[in-house]
Design a protein around this motif. Sequence first.
Motif, PDB file in Angstrom:
ATOM      1  N   GLN A 255       0.832  -1.204   0.000  1.00  0.00           N
ATOM      2  CA  GLN A 255       0.000   0.000   0.000  1.00  0.00           C
ATOM      3  C   GLN A 255       0.872   1.261   0.000  1.00  0.00           C
ATOM      4  N   ASP A 256       1.919   1.252   0.811  1.00  0.00           N
ATOM      5  CA  ASP A 256       2.809   2.413   0.893  1.00  0.00           C
ATOM      6  C   ASP A 256       3.531   2.639  -0.433  1.00  0.00           C
ATOM      7  N   ALA A 257       3.979   1.560  -1.074  1.00  0.00           N
ATOM      8  CA  ALA A 257       4.655   1.680  -2.370  1.00  0.00           C
ATOM      9  C   ALA A 257       3.703   2.254  -3.410  1.00  0.00           C
ATOM     10  N   ILE A 258       2.482   1.760  -3.444  1.00  0.00           N
ATOM     11  CA  ILE A 258       1.483   2.264  -4.399  1.00  0.00           C
ATOM     12  C   ILE A 258       1.208   3.744  -4.145  1.00  0.00           C
ATOM     13  N   ALA A 259       1.026   4.120  -2.897  1.00  0.00           N
ATOM     14  CA  ALA A 259       0.749   5.526  -2.565  1.00  0.00           C
ATOM     15  C   ALA A 259       1.899   6.437  -2.990  1.00  0.00           C
ATOM     16  N   ALA A 260       3.119   5.916  -2.934  1.00  0.00           N
ATOM     17  CA  ALA A 260       4.300   6.699  -3.311  1.00  0.00           C
ATOM     18  C   ALA A 260       4.603   6.621  -4.806  1.00  0.00           C
ATOM     19  N   GLY A 261       3.878   5.762  -5.533  1.00  0.00           N
ATOM     20  CA  GLY A 261       4.160   5.579  -6.956  1.00  0.00           C
ATOM     21  C   GLY A 261       5.485   4.893  -7.188  1.00  0.00           C
ATOM     22  N   LYS A 262       5.802   3.939  -6.308  1.00  0.00           N
ATOM     23  CA  LYS A 262       7.077   3.220  -6.403  1.00  0.00           C
ATOM     24  C   LYS A 262       6.834   1.723  -6.498  1.00  0.00           C
ATOM     25  N   VAL A 263       7.887   1.005  -6.837  1.00  0.00           N
ATOM     26  CA  VAL A 263       7.830  -0.445  -6.973  1.00  0.00           C
ATOM     27  C   VAL A 263       8.619  -1.078  -5.828  1.00  0.00           C
ATOM     28  N   SER A 264       8.228  -2.296  -5.468  1.00  0.00           N
ATOM     29  CA  SER A 264       8.890  -3.010  -4.385  1.00  0.00           C
ATOM     30  C   SER A 264       8.985  -4.485  -4.753  1.00  0.00           C
ATOM     31  N   LYS A 265      10.074  -5.111  -4.351  1.00  0.00           N
ATOM     32  CA  LYS A 265      10.199  -6.555  -4.583  1.00  0.00           C
ATOM     33  C   LYS A 265       9.007  -7.264  -3.949  1.00  0.00           C
ATOM     34  N   GLY A 266       8.507  -8.283  -4.642  1.00  0.00           N
ATOM     35  CA  GLY A 266       7.385  -9.056  -4.134  1.00  0.00           C
ATOM     36  C   GLY A 266       6.028  -8.591  -4.629  1.00  0.00           C
ATOM     37  N   MET A 267       5.978  -7.477  -5.360  1.00  0.00           N
ATOM     38  CA  MET A 267       4.703  -6.991  -5.900  1.00  0.00           C
ATOM     39  C   MET A 267       4.239  -7.890  -7.051  1.00  0.00           C
ATOM     40  N   THR A 268       2.930  -7.937  -7.243  1.00  0.00           N
ATOM     41  CA  THR A 268       2.352  -8.646  -8.387  1.00  0.00           C
ATOM     42  C   THR A 268       2.318  -7.697  -9.592  1.00  0.00           C
ATOM     43  N   ARG A 269       2.021  -8.246 -10.753  1.00  0.00           N
ATOM     44  CA  ARG A 269       1.887  -7.411 -11.951  1.00  0.00           C
ATOM     45  C   ARG A 269       0.772  -6.369 -11.755  1.00  0.00           C
ATOM     46  N   GLU A 270      -0.346  -6.796 -11.209  1.00  0.00           N
ATOM     47  CA  GLU A 270      -1.453  -5.869 -10.967  1.00  0.00           C
ATOM     48  C   GLU A 270      -1.016  -4.730 -10.050  1.00  0.00           C
ATOM     49  N   GLN A 271      -0.286  -5.046  -8.991  1.00  0.00           N
ATOM     50  CA  GLN A 271       0.162  -4.030  -8.048  1.00  0.00           C
ATOM     51  C   GLN A 271       1.134  -3.046  -8.692  1.00  0.00           C
ATOM     52  N   VAL A 272       2.019  -3.539  -9.552  1.00  0.00           N
ATOM     53  CA  VAL A 272       2.951  -2.655 -10.260  1.00  0.00           C
ATOM     54  C   VAL A 272       2.184  -1.731 -11.197  1.00  0.00           C
ATOM     55  N   ILE A 273       1.191  -2.266 -11.898  1.00  0.00           N
ATOM     56  CA  ILE A 273       0.387  -1.425 -12.789  1.00  0.00           C
ATOM     57  C   ILE A 273      -0.335  -0.340 -12.000  1.00  0.00           C
ATOM     58  N   ILE A 274      -0.860  -0.680 -10.835  1.00  0.00           N
ATOM     59  CA  ILE A 274      -1.536   0.325 -10.006  1.00  0.00           C
ATOM     60  C   ILE A 274      -0.537   1.384  -9.550  1.00  0.00           C
TER      61      ILE A 274
END
Length: 130
Positions: free
Chosen positions: A57-76
């Motif tokens: 959630q924090d990575a998405i809010a910051a517009g950043k990527v993090s190891k372990g994210m899914t494709r959907e999460q990276v797109i968001i």
Amino acid sequence: VVKDFGFNRASVLVNARQMRIGHDYGRKQESKEQYVAKLIVDDDPKPKIKTYPKKIQDAIAAGKVSKGMTREQVIIALGYPRTDATPSLSNSEWKYWTSNWEEYLVLWGQDGLVGDISASTEVLGQVVMP
């Protein structure tokens, strides 16, 4: 809501605000209508995002990527990669750029999750949520 299409542009309403979406890259791979259909979603993603782990959630809010994210999460978090540089979402790497046109790659592991991010040290500091 898509209002109309112009030359490589779409006029849309987002939360009652008039906006324009430009399709500047990847026009050989997909039409502007296909491009806009990926961006304009029917359902608010916020309830789904609330089900993700706090780190994601924090990575998405910051517009950043993090190891372990899914494709959907990276797109968001980052948006879709440009289709001229990443023709298929099943590719093992997705190419992105910072606002300063510095390139970075999101590398997918065998498990389908972000395994690594390849970029200069300076760019990693801008795009990766530790």
